[in-house]
Design a protein around this motif. Sequence first.
Motif, PDB file in Angstrom:
ATOM      1  N   UNK A  41       0.881  -1.233  -0.103  1.00  7.93           N
ATOM      2  CA  UNK A  41       0.070  -0.025  -0.095  1.00  7.93           C
ATOM      3  C   UNK A  41       1.111   1.345  -0.153  1.00  7.93           C
ATOM      4  N   UNK A  42       0.422   2.060  -0.854  1.00 12.76           N
ATOM      5  CA  UNK A  42       1.226   3.355  -0.925  1.00 12.76           C
ATOM      6  C   UNK A  42       2.665   3.355  -1.668  1.00 12.76           C
ATOM      7  N   UNK A  43       3.083   2.125  -2.302  1.00 13.90           N
ATOM      8  CA  UNK A  43       4.289   1.976  -2.661  1.00 13.90           C
ATOM      9  C   UNK A  43       4.221   1.675  -4.108  1.00 13.90           C
ATOM     10  N   UNK A  44       5.533   1.654  -4.771  1.00 11.54           N
ATOM     11  CA  UNK A  44       5.415   1.367  -6.389  1.00 11.54           C
ATOM     12  C   UNK A  44       5.517  -0.369  -6.275  1.00 11.54           C
ATOM     13  N   UNK A  45       5.229  -0.735  -7.160  1.00  7.58           N
ATOM     14  CA  UNK A  45       5.360  -2.336  -7.539  1.00  7.58           C
ATOM     15  C   UNK A  45       6.758  -2.433  -7.696  1.00  7.58           C
ATOM     16  N   UNK A  46       7.360  -3.402  -7.294  1.00  7.22           N
ATOM     17  CA  UNK A  46       8.706  -3.713  -7.189  1.00  7.22           C
ATOM     18  C   UNK A  46       8.975  -5.372  -7.698  1.00  7.22           C
ATOM     19  N   UNK A  88       7.280  -6.458   6.412  1.00  7.18           N
ATOM     20  CA  UNK A  88       7.705  -5.664   5.516  1.00  7.18           C
ATOM     21  C   UNK A  88       7.514  -6.302   4.099  1.00  7.18           C
ATOM     22  N   UNK A  89       7.455  -7.605   4.291  1.00  4.60           N
ATOM     23  CA  UNK A  89       7.022  -8.272   2.954  1.00  4.60           C
ATOM     24  C   UNK A  89       5.568  -8.316   2.431  1.00  4.60           C
ATOM     25  N   UNK A  90       4.660  -7.608   3.494  1.00  2.85           N
ATOM     26  CA  UNK A  90       3.425  -7.585   3.134  1.00  2.85           C
ATOM     27  C   UNK A  90       2.977  -7.019   2.211  1.00  2.85           C
ATOM     28  N   UNK A  91       2.098  -7.403   1.238  1.00  2.85           N
ATOM     29  CA  UNK A  91       2.102  -6.762  -0.297  1.00  2.85           C
ATOM     30  C   UNK A  91       1.087  -7.876  -0.983  1.00  2.85           C
ATOM     31  N   UNK A  92       0.574  -7.191  -2.421  1.00  5.07           N
ATOM     32  CA  UNK A  92      -0.189  -8.355  -3.301  1.00  5.07           C
ATOM     33  C   UNK A  92       1.011  -8.314  -3.819  1.00  5.07           C
ATOM     34  N   UNK A  93       0.977  -9.771  -4.261  1.00  6.09           N
ATOM     35  CA  UNK A  93       2.327 -10.217  -4.961  1.00  6.09           C
ATOM     36  C   UNK A  93       1.411 -10.614  -6.629  1.00  6.09           C
ATOM     37  N   UNK A  94       2.282 -10.233  -7.508  1.00 12.13           N
ATOM     38  CA  UNK A  94       1.648 -10.472  -8.933  1.00 12.13           C
ATOM     39  C   UNK A  94       2.704 -11.308  -9.707  1.00 12.13           C
ATOM     40  N   UNK A  95       2.280 -12.450 -10.171  1.00 10.72           N
ATOM     41  CA  UNK A  95       2.977 -13.359 -11.055  1.00 10.72           C
ATOM     42  C   UNK A  95       3.027 -12.510 -12.489  1.00 10.72           C
TER      43      UNK A  95
END
Length: 114
Positions: A41-46, A88-95
């Motif tokens: 949230x609030x960060x760029x996709x990495x 800090x690994x919390x995120x939506x993960x996209x394949x």
Amino acid sequence: QVQLVESGGGLVQAGDSLRLSCAASGSTLGFNVMGWYRQAPGKQRELVANINSGGMTNYVDSVKGRFTISRDGAKNTVYLQMNSLKPGDTAVYYCYAWNGRTYWGQGTQVTVSS
């Protein structure tokens, strides 16, 4: 039509492990590169990690030594083994998969509580 279907996300505690899977279908060409991005949230996709058809891997520094990417070429499936998870690994993960064009999965939520 190419489709990428992800699975394996969830809610875990810090220090736990999760394994993400992404199965790609609909391409007779296969994929040169498969991998994972994430967006908090609030960060760029990495870019988290990717792997090419020769098995060469690439990781973002923050996950080196904790995450392992692998693929099954026959199944066009890529996996992300995530150990020692941190909040800090919390995120939506996209394949994603690339064979001259880039294809994306729908995303899977990974939440790590402290």
